[in-house]
Scaffold this active site. Structure first.
Site, PDB file in Angstrom:
ATOM      1  N   GLY B  43       0.831  -1.199   0.000  1.00  0.00           N
ATOM      2  CA  GLY B  43       0.000   0.000   0.000  1.00  0.00           C
ATOM      3  C   GLY B  43       0.863   1.245   0.000  1.00  0.00           C
ATOM      4  O   GLY B  43       1.866   1.318   0.717  1.00  0.00           O
ATOM      5  N   GLY B  45      -0.553   4.560   0.156  1.00  0.00           N
ATOM      6  CA  GLY B  45      -1.284   5.761   0.557  1.00  0.00           C
ATOM      7  C   GLY B  45      -0.429   6.537   1.547  1.00  0.00           C
ATOM      8  O   GLY B  45       0.783   6.309   1.638  1.00  0.00           O
ATOM      9  N   ARG B 333     -20.467  13.623  12.963  1.00  0.00           N
ATOM     10  CA  ARG B 333     -20.891  12.863  11.795  1.00  0.00           C
ATOM     11  C   ARG B 333     -21.928  11.788  12.109  1.00  0.00           C
ATOM     12  O   ARG B 333     -22.920  11.637  11.393  1.00  0.00           O
ATOM     13  CB  ARG B 333     -19.665  12.192  11.164  1.00  0.00           C
ATOM     14  CG  ARG B 333     -18.760  13.185  10.495  1.00  0.00           C
ATOM     15  CD  ARG B 333     -17.478  12.529   9.998  1.00  0.00           C
ATOM     16  NE  ARG B 333     -16.662  13.525   9.304  1.00  0.00           N
ATOM     17  CZ  ARG B 333     -15.471  13.281   8.779  1.00  0.00           C
ATOM     18  NH1 ARG B 333     -14.943  12.068   8.870  1.00  0.00           N
ATOM     19  NH2 ARG B 333     -14.806  14.221   8.159  1.00  0.00           N
ATOM     20  N   GLU B 428      -5.266   3.514   8.190  1.00  0.00           N
ATOM     21  CA  GLU B 428      -6.653   3.058   8.363  1.00  0.00           C
ATOM     22  C   GLU B 428      -6.726   1.535   8.541  1.00  0.00           C
ATOM     23  O   GLU B 428      -7.682   1.019   9.118  1.00  0.00           O
ATOM     24  CB  GLU B 428      -7.503   3.501   7.159  1.00  0.00           C
ATOM     25  CG  GLU B 428      -8.998   3.287   7.369  1.00  0.00           C
ATOM     26  CD  GLU B 428      -9.856   3.722   6.176  1.00  0.00           C
ATOM     27  OE1 GLU B 428      -9.316   4.374   5.259  1.00  0.00           O
ATOM     28  OE2 GLU B 428     -11.052   3.398   6.157  1.00  0.00           O
ATOM     29  N   ARG B 438     -14.140   8.544  14.135  1.00  0.00           N
ATOM     30  CA  ARG B 438     -12.993   9.373  13.808  1.00  0.00           C
ATOM     31  C   ARG B 438     -13.422  10.816  13.583  1.00  0.00           C
ATOM     32  O   ARG B 438     -14.432  11.074  12.931  1.00  0.00           O
ATOM     33  CB  ARG B 438     -12.293   8.849  12.541  1.00  0.00           C
ATOM     34  CG  ARG B 438     -11.067   9.664  12.161  1.00  0.00           C
ATOM     35  CD  ARG B 438     -10.386   9.103  10.933  1.00  0.00           C
ATOM     36  NE  ARG B 438     -11.223   9.122   9.752  1.00  0.00           N
ATOM     37  CZ  ARG B 438     -11.528  10.218   9.062  1.00  0.00           C
ATOM     38  NH1 ARG B 438     -11.104  11.399   9.440  1.00  0.00           N
ATOM     39  NH2 ARG B 438     -12.298  10.132   7.996  1.00  0.00           N
TER      40      ARG B 438
END
Lengths: 257, 640
Positions: B43, B45, B333, B428, B438
């Site tokens: 990965g 990212g 959220r 993540e 989060r």
């Protein structure tokens, strides 16, 4: 209301198919009916692929990932235009409602000597990474950096640097250029770093190394047609190329001294 | 009591000294010996790229794998809002302590204090590092960095680069990686997908990867393996994740013995563009900064088919402002998402589908003028119009919640090492810092903290504390893993059924959204646990993959990922069923207050649930890591 128009159209697709790397490809016709105009262009290709899979045929391979217009992975020449007809829009953000019922759409890969086709519409753009490897960075190791506010940067420079940094590295500039030049891409990175004090130290070496690599990889030269700027989904301006040329000239003179 | 299989290895001492003490006590690898170690990073990212560049700078040899055609494309790139840090540049009372406190509270007291404190501590170094790389953050007229308030924070601690912060931070990390490719310390292996983790003598020592261009399976050995493969939100099919984002790397590590922590903790983001039809392939998020000026409402009447402009003020229900007078449209959220679902379930949703609510800028435009609104949100308004063909300056936007982020992930100790020795998990993909919810602008912070400033220390300590026998890919463990992967792909190819992987994935997504989505209850979760194995059976009996294995085969790639989602989904539902409390993004309908707010159960659930795989079709074991709060005072969240 557009978002849920419920309108359906038919499309005549002419798609470039190439089974694998290094062999000859051909254009293949597909008729796709009952296409919702609310679909994105890539959802329309998903629909075609779902149909091909049901019919036992090989689906069309194309690159895509974020489908939000930011990762730069999607490509496609759509009726001869990189990312299609909508200005400053990547293919994944283009919608079927921009096309007419019964329209013929020609879909081809991004073509350039430096972008070999892997399969169908999927091409290898790692040459763009090679240009960055040549010098598109600041030689800063983690742990070295001074406080972020130690060096103020004039707001205008920061804004211009951000304009250039918005490049998503999709390669539309290369695909739309008659010379397959990567100057817009390369100049965007050079400009971003030349405009900021952090990038100044290595600016001369950077421009010489990156331009040299660009030439080695088989990208062509710029003849000021500005097709790259017109096709760029992020609105990167060709003034960056002028800035790169100035940087290159200064660096060459300095190197000769 | 905590399971004896879970030792978080939290250092001794007061919280503000733990990390420094730990660094000092960590063993060091001699500078000249670093070149003898090889690290695999899966990965690229923010977490993977920052780890790759930093470890290479220290002198380790890095193999960096990504499924995209270039490491620059990972989905961190899509983060819009910004990155938090405790710089206190605006002089408004921020501090490491406050950022720590807000993050633990925002996570609804389900994160490990020591990890979160360290995150807040290194947050400032991240901003320095990124500015040094040439990340063009927004600046004021004096040339200094600009900050904004984000996600309901009481201080302005968010650094941003227009609406493209994730992109700019990733390009910064990518450029540092490219610098190390040039120096010869990083080798990029793009268009490759990890399909198996290889263990030798119970340590992670390599991976089997599928070359997505040629279809070949390849073996790679190393001294440690780092997974930084992001979240598993695509288990729901529709999410704001990228199309190729998947949970396969962490799930296959789970099947090899890495515990999976809090799999049910999913964040559902309130401001996404609603679904327009069954053709929908993904959802698009719009920055929650829109809630600073937009007012959220639905009609007071059920089944109201009038156009929004024809619904008079007295028939509009500004439900967030009504229920939460002090926070209004800026509630966190999870609260905003749940209330949107509630009014839609009540039959008052907007649009033809009834599955959206209005986000209205009429009053803001009247107050500030269209130009001010355009300056603030112009790019978001353009994006909205491009996708929906509706002009948000003329009428309200329509929004609906969508799966966005997974707080759960592989369990890691304070060193970011999983329960498999030598397998580290960053960003993540791990479970560590966000608890059950989060906060905005914290994902970028955590990814980069893990990669730039934590793993370089903890990995060195692991290397210096252990002896490593020389191995290569001729080792039996590699042959076995290779054969296993080959069998898996051959099995997929020979089903020769009638349905595409995408089609079956959509079916799974509908079950997950319905029963393991915003509101969860015992009956629904049991239903999901009964339904998912049926879909799995359908998949293994009726899947159709055209083409061949030894070529580009996108359908085969998708099928491999869906096969894992079909198992992981069940684990998520089981975890949600066992956690009989509401906390953060996990809302159990049985656990709510009289005012329908989430009700935490600290007496019984103040722990991390970490699941241990037991074999196919066997129930995994749920272990507990008890959470203790010594520095943060626990309170019930209230936004009224």
């Amino acid at each position: 209301m557009g978002g849920n128009s419920g309108k359906k159209i038919s499309l005549n697709l002419k798609i470039y198919r190439q089974e694998r790397k290094g062999i000859k490809g051909k254009m293949v016709d597909y008729l796709l009916t009952e296409v919702s105009t609310d679909m994105s262009f890539l959802e329309m290709l998903d629909m075609l692929n779902e149909k091909l899979i049901k019919d036992g045929e090989d689906p069309v391979a194309f690159d895509h990932d974020c489908r939000e217009g930011i990762c730069g992975m999607c490509s496609l020449m759509i009726n001869g235009e990189a990312h299609g007809p909508e200005k400053e829009t990547t293919t994944c953000q283009l919608h079927v409602r921009k096309f007419r019922d019964g329209q013929t759409i020609v879909i081809e890969p991004f073509r350039a000597k430096a972008f070999p086709v892997l399969k169908d519409l999927m091409v290898d753009r790692s040459a763009l990474d090679e240009i960055i490897i040549a010098g598109g960075f600041v030689s800063l190791n983690a742990g070295n950096a001074p406080d972020a506010n130690a060096t103020p940067v004039p707001r205008n420079n920061a804004e211009l640097a951000m304009d250039a940094a918005a490049c998503v590295g999709c390669g539309a500039c290369v695909a739309s250029c008659a010379n397959a030049s990567a100057m817009l891409f390369t100049s965007a990175k050079i400009s971003q770093l030349a405009l900021l004090p952090q990038g100044k130290v290595e600016a001369r070496k950077r421009v010489l190394d990156m331009v040299k690599k660009m030439d080695e990889l088989g990208f062509g030269n710029c003849t000021n047609e500005a097709e790259c700027e017109a096709s760029c989904p992020k609105g990167i301006k060709i003034t960056n190329i002028a800035r790169m040329n100035r940087e290159f000239l200064t660096a060459t003179i300095a190197a000769n001294n | 009591m905590s399971s004896n299989k879970l030792d978080a290895k939290i250092p001794e001492g007061p919280i503000e000294k733990k990390w420094d003490n730990h660094i000092f006590k960590s063993k060091l690898v001699n500078p000249a010996n670093k070149r003898n170690y090889r690290v695999i990073i899966v990965g690229t990212g923010l977490a993977g790229a920052s780890a790759a560049s930093t470890l290479a700078e220290l002198g380790y040899n890095v193999l960096a794998f990504c499924i995209q055609d270039s490491p620059r494309r990972a989905h961190s790139i899509a983060a819009q809002g910004g990155i938090n840090a405790a710089k206190n540049y605006p002089n408004d009372g921020d501090s490491v302590w406050r950022l720590f406190y807000d993050t633990v509270k925002g996570g609804d007291y389900r994160a490990r204090e020591a990890n979160v404190y360290r995150l807040a501590q290194v947050s400032n170094n991240i901003i320095d590092q990124c500015v040094g790389q040439g990340v063009p953050f927004a600046r004021d007229y004096g040339g200094y960095l600009d900050n904004r308030s984000f996600g309901g924070a009481q201080v302005s601690r968010t650094f941003y680069a227009r609406g493209q912060t994730g992109q700019q931070l990733l390009l910064g990390a990518y450029s540092s990686m490219m610098k190390e490719v040039k120096s010869g310390k990083i080798k990029i292996l793009a268009r490759r997908e990890m399909v198996e983790l290889v263990k030798v003598n119970n340590r992670a020592r390599g991976i089997i990867a599928r070359n997505l261009t040629t279809g070949e399976l390849e073996k790679y050995s190393a001294d440690a393996v780092i997974l930084a493969t992001g979240g598993y939100g695509n288990a729901y099919y529709l999410s704001t994740n990228a199309m190729a984002s998947n949970g396969s790397a962490i799930y296959r590590a789970y099947k090899q013995g890495a515990f999976f922590a809090n799999p049910c903790f999913t964040q559902i983001h309130p401001t996404c563009i609603p679904i327009s039809g069954t053709h929908q392939s993904k959802l698009t998020l719009m920055s929650e900064s829109l809630r600073n000026d937009g007012r959220i409402w639905v009609s007071k009447k059920k089944g109201d088919t009038r156009a929004p402009s024809d619904i008079p003020e007295e028939d509009r229900d500004y439900y967030l402002e009504r229920i939460y007078p002090s926070f209004g449209n800026l509630v966190p959220r999870d609260v905003a998402s749940r209330n949107a679902k509630k009014v839609c379930d009540d039959g008052r949703g907007a649009g033809a589908s009834g599955l959206s609510v209005y986000l209205d800028f009429k009053d803001a435009i009247k107050r500030d003028g269209e130009n001010v609104i355009k300056e603030k949100y112009g790019n978001l308004f353009d994006m909205y119009e491009r996708i929906t063909d509706e002009n948000p300056y003329r009428g309200p936007m329509r929004i609906y919640p969508a799966v966005h982020y997974t707080m759960g992930g592989l369990w890691v100790d304070y060193n970011l090492m999983s329960t498999i020795e030598g397998l580290f998990v960053l960003g993540e993909a791990n479970f560590s810092d966000h608890g059950a919810n989060r906060l905005g602008a914290s994902a970028l912070m955590q990814g980069l903290a893990d990669g730039y400033f934590i793993i370089p220390y903890t990995l060195g300590n692991y290397f210096a504390s252990n002896k490593f026998e020389k191995i290569n890919t001729d080792n039996n463990a590699f042959t076995e893993a290779f054969d296993k992967a080959q069998k898996f792909f051959n099995k997929l190819m020979t089903i020769k059924g009638a349905r595409s992987a995408e089609d079956i994935h959509k079916q799974l997504g509908r079950v997950m959204w319905e029963y393991v989505g915003m509101g969860r209850n015992e009956a629904g979760l049991k239903k999901a646990i009964a339904e998912i194995p049926k879909i799995r059976e359908e998949f293994w009996n009726n899947l159709k993959i055209p083409g061949e294995t030894n070529n580009v085969n996108v359908e085969l790639e998708k099928a491999g990922r869906v096969a894992d989602f079909l198992e992981m989904a069940e684990l998520m539902a089981m975890d949600a069923l066992e956690r009989k409390e509401s906390c953060g993004g996990h809302f159990r309908e049985e656990a709510q207050t009289e005012e329908n707010e989430a009700k935490r159960d600290d007496a019984n659930f103040s722990h991390v649930a970490a699941w241990e795989y037991q074999g196919d079709n066997k129930t995994p074991i749920r272990h507990k890591e008890e959470l203790t709060f010594e520095d943060v005072k626990i309170a019930q969240r209230s936004y009224k």
